[in-house]
Design a protein around this motif. Structure first.
Motif, PDB file in Angstrom:
ATOM      1  N   UNK A 166       0.836  -1.205   0.000  1.00  0.00           N
ATOM      2  CA  UNK A 166       0.000   0.000   0.000  1.00  0.00           C
ATOM      3  C   UNK A 166       0.868   1.251   0.000  1.00  0.00           C
ATOM      4  N   UNK A 167       1.927   1.240   0.803  1.00  0.00           N
ATOM      5  CA  UNK A 167       2.800   2.407   0.885  1.00  0.00           C
ATOM      6  C   UNK A 167       3.499   2.660  -0.449  1.00  0.00           C
ATOM      7  N   UNK A 189      -5.771   9.480  -0.787  1.00  0.00           N
ATOM      8  CA  UNK A 189      -5.712   9.476   0.676  1.00  0.00           C
ATOM      9  C   UNK A 189      -6.322   8.227   1.294  1.00  0.00           C
ATOM     10  N   UNK A 190      -7.176   7.529   0.551  1.00  0.00           N
ATOM     11  CA  UNK A 190      -7.832   6.320   1.072  1.00  0.00           C
ATOM     12  C   UNK A 190      -7.673   5.202   0.050  1.00  0.00           C
ATOM     13  N   UNK A 227     -14.837   0.986   5.095  1.00  0.00           N
ATOM     14  CA  UNK A 227     -13.848   2.068   5.005  1.00  0.00           C
ATOM     15  C   UNK A 227     -14.020   2.963   3.782  1.00  0.00           C
ATOM     16  N   UNK A 228     -14.845   2.563   2.819  1.00  0.00           N
ATOM     17  CA  UNK A 228     -15.123   3.373   1.630  1.00  0.00           C
ATOM     18  C   UNK A 228     -13.837   3.878   0.971  1.00  0.00           C
ATOM     19  N   UNK A 229     -12.986   2.973   0.466  1.00  0.00           N
ATOM     20  CA  UNK A 229     -11.739   3.422  -0.161  1.00  0.00           C
ATOM     21  C   UNK A 229     -12.003   4.061  -1.517  1.00  0.00           C
ATOM     22  N   UNK A 230     -11.104   4.957  -1.893  1.00  0.00           N
ATOM     23  CA  UNK A 230     -11.182   5.544  -3.228  1.00  0.00           C
ATOM     24  C   UNK A 230     -10.664   4.565  -4.268  1.00  0.00           C
ATOM     25  N   UNK A 231      -9.585   3.864  -3.919  1.00  0.00           N
ATOM     26  CA  UNK A 231      -8.925   2.949  -4.847  1.00  0.00           C
ATOM     27  C   UNK A 231      -8.601   1.647  -4.129  1.00  0.00           C
ATOM     28  N   UNK A 232      -8.821   0.537  -4.819  1.00  0.00           N
ATOM     29  CA  UNK A 232      -8.343  -0.775  -4.372  1.00  0.00           C
ATOM     30  C   UNK A 232      -7.366  -1.266  -5.429  1.00  0.00           C
ATOM     31  N   UNK A 273     -15.852   3.043  -6.295  1.00  0.00           N
ATOM     32  CA  UNK A 273     -14.539   2.529  -5.897  1.00  0.00           C
ATOM     33  C   UNK A 273     -13.777   2.083  -7.139  1.00  0.00           C
ATOM     34  N   UNK A 274     -12.597   2.634  -7.349  1.00  0.00           N
ATOM     35  CA  UNK A 274     -11.755   2.249  -8.482  1.00  0.00           C
ATOM     36  C   UNK A 274     -10.996   0.981  -8.133  1.00  0.00           C
TER      37      UNK A 274
END
Length: 396
Positions: free
Chosen positions: A205-206, A218-219, A329-334, A367-368
Motif C-alpha cells: 500500500x505504501x 488518501x484512502x 472504510x469506503x476506499x477511493x482505490x483498491x 470505488x476504483x
C-alpha cells in the motif's frame, strides 16, 4: 503524502547515547534541507543546534555522501552552502516471501539503483532467509559501486502479521517457522543498520502512494493475492495499523462456514479458496509437475478452461470479501498486487463483479479497482520508501 507511517523499528539500545542524539540531530538537519540548500549558520538557526554541532553533523553527511557543500558569499562573508544529494542516501528494501527474497537499493530521488530476487526453499528458517538477504545485499552494493556508509537503513517486509509491541512475527504468518522470533532485533543485529519492519501488504500500500500511480490518493487499499492474502490500508493519508499492528487480515474472512480448515484454525477462510496455493493444488492434478503462479498466469492467458474457471471462482470470492471491507472504510482505490498481477482483467473482472454484488451500490460504483503497475516489486519498493520516511526524507 506527508504523514509518516508508524512502522515498527528497533528502539535505540541507549536512547540517551551520543550516537542516538547524533542521529536525531541529523534528522533535524535533513528536514531543514528538504526546503532547499542552507548555510551552516542558517541550519543552526532553523534547528536550534549549535554551530559546532551543525558543522560536525554536516561533516558526517558529507563523508556518507548524503550532502554536498559549495562556498558562497552570505552577508558579505564567506559561507558554506549545504544541500542534500539526491543520489547520496541509499535505502535498502527487502521483501521476504514464502519462496522468494527480493532486495532493492533505492536513491533519495526514488530511483532504483540495483535489485535482484532469488528463490528460497519452502519452509526455510528465519536464519536461512536472513543470511540470504545479507549475502544479496552485499552483492548489490558491490556490483553497483555503492558505499555501505551511504545506506541510511533497511525496510523489511514479512508475509504475516507483526506484533508492533514486540517486533515479533505473530501467529498466522505464511512463514510459520518465523513465528515468535524477534525478527526486528535479529535483522538489525545482523545487517548492522537501522531496520524498519512491516507486513508486506502494508508496504505494498505504501509503495502505491509513493512509487506508484496513486500518490494523490488518501484512502487506498492494497490487496496482495499470493500464498496468503492480505491487505494494506492507507486511511486519511496515513497507513492504518490498528491497536497492535495486526490489520488487513482479509485472507481470514470467512467465505464458506463449512469449508476447508485454514492454517489459522477457522473454516472456509478466503485463503482456502483464492490463494495461489489453493489454485496450484486444484490445477496441478494430472500435471507431471507442480505448477507455480507464473504457470497460472500463462495457462489463463492461453485460455485454458480449467484455469479460467479457477481464477474466476477465486476472483468472485475475493470480490465478496472486498465488498464487506469497502462498506466499512469506503476506499477511493483498491489496488490488486502479487504474483498474479499479469492476469489483468481476467482476475479483475470477477473481483469487480463480487465487489459490486456485495458492496453498497454507491460504494461499488465509486470505488476504483485496478491492478498494481509495480508488479512483484511493490513490497520491496514500499520497504525502501519506508526508510526515507523514517529518516524524515520525503520524495524529492
Amino acid at each position: 503524502m506527508s504523514a509518516t507511517p508508524r512502522s515498527t523499528k528497533s528502539k535505540p539500545k541507549n536512547p540517551g547515547s551520543q550516537s542516538a542524539l547524533r542521529q536525531l540531530n541529523q534528522q533535524r538537519i535533513i528536514e531543514s534541507l528538504m526546503g532547499g540548500p542552507s548555510t551552516q549558520a542558517e541550519l543552526a538557526r532553523q534547528t536550534g543546534l549549535s554551530t559546532a554541532t551543525v558543522s560536525n553533523i554536516v561533516k558526517i553527511m558529507l563523508d556518507s555522501g548524503l550532502a554536498s557543500t559549495e562556498p558562497i558569499t552570505s552577508s558579505g562573508r564567506r559561507a558554506l552552502n549545504v544541500r542534500l544529494n539526491s543520489n547520496g542516501a541509499v535505502a535498502v528494501g527487502i521483501d521476504f516471501g514464502r519462496r522468494h527474497l527480493r532486495v532493492v537499493l533505492a536513491s533519495l530521488s526514488y530511483h532504483v539503483i540495483a535489485e535482484e530476487s532469488v528463490m528460497l526453499p519452502l519452509g526455510h528458517q528465519a536464519d536461512e532467509g536472513i543470511r540470504a538477504a545479507v549475502a544479496l545485499l552485499a552483492k548489490l552494493l558491490e556490483e553497483s559501486g555503492t558505499e555501505r556508509s551511504s545506506v541510511v537503513g533497511a525496510g523489511v517486509g514479512i508475509p504475516g502479521p507483526i506484533d508492533r509491541r514486540t517486533g515479533t512475527v505473530a501467529q498466522g504468518a505464511i512463514l510459520p517457522e518465523w513465528v515468535g522470533i524477534n525478527i526486528l532485533q535479529h535483522l538489525e543485529d545482523t545487517l548492522r543498520i537501522p531496520v524498519f519492519i512491516d507486513n508486506d501488504a502494508n508496504l505494498g500500500a505504501w509503495s502505491e502512494v509513493t512509487w506508484g500511480q496513486h500518490t494523490g490518493v488518501s484512502n487506498l487499499m492494497f490487496l496482495k493475492i499470493g500464498s496468503g492474502i492480505g491487505a494494506g490500508l492507507i486511511l486519511n493519508g496515513a497507513p492504518y495499523y490498528g491497536n497492535v499492528g495486526i490489520t488487513g487480515e482479509i485472507g481470514h474472512a470467512t467465505i464458506h462456514e463449512q469449508g476447508l480448515v485454514c492454517r489459522c484454525g477457522n473454516r472456509g477462510c478466503l485463503e482456502t479458496i483464492a490463494s495461489t496455493t489453493t489454485m496450484i493444488e486444484l490445477l496441478s492434478r494430472g500435471e507431471d509437475r507442480p505448477l507455480n503462479p507464473a504457470d497460472i498466469v500463462r495457462k489463463a492467458l492461453n485460455r485454458d478452461p480449467a484455469t479460467l474457471r479457477v481464477v474466476d471462482d477465486a476472483g468472485l470470492s475475493v470480490g465478496r470479501a472486498l465488498g464487506n471491507v469497502a462498506n466499512l472504510i469506503n476506499p477511493e482505490v483498491i489496488v490488486v498486487g502479487g504474483p498474479l498481477a499479469g492476469l489483468g482483467d481476467l482476475l479483475l473482472d470477477p473481483i469487480r463483479r463480487g465487489l459490486v454484488r456485495h458492496a453498497v451500490p454507491v460504494i461499488g460504483e465509486t470505488t476504483t479497482l485496478t491492478m498494481s503497475s509495480l508488479g512483484d516489486r511493490a513490497e520491496a519498493l514500499g520497504a525502501a520508501a519506508l526508510v526515507f520516511q523514517h529518516a524524515g526524507i520525503r520524495k524529492m
